[in-house]
Design a protein around this motif. Structure first.
Motif: not given
Length: 77
Positions: A28-56
């Motif tokens: 999702g991040l590569v597809s969007l090139r630059e994104a907020t956690a919300r945008e990544i969540h909306e594209l991937t359906n990964v729980p938004r609360a997990k996005i930040y930890e996954i990005l770390k």
């Protein structure tokens, strides 16, 4: 076809040591090139609360960049 391609890409990334959610977030991040956690969540359906930890985790693996400060935009590497 796009779904099959993404599923195959997810499986390939899992073989390289990523979890399914890490792989989806990375794609999702590569597809969007630059994104907020919300945008990544909306594209991937990964729980938004997990996005930040996954990005770390992805940043530690040097698979994503990170921006600090006011903005919560995450660039791909």
């Amino acid at each position: 076809m796009v779904l099959q391609t993404n599923l195959q890409l997810i499986r390939n990334l899992e073989k390289l040591g990523l979890t399914e959610n890490e792989a989806k977030t990375y794609i999702g991040l590569v597809s969007l090139r630059e994104a907020t956690a919300r945008e990544i969540h909306e594209l991937t359906n990964v729980p938004r609360a997990k996005i930040y930890e996954i990005l770390k985790v992805l940043a530690k693996k040097r698979l994503s960049g990170s921006e600090t400060g006011i903005s919560n935009v995450f660039p791909s590497s």
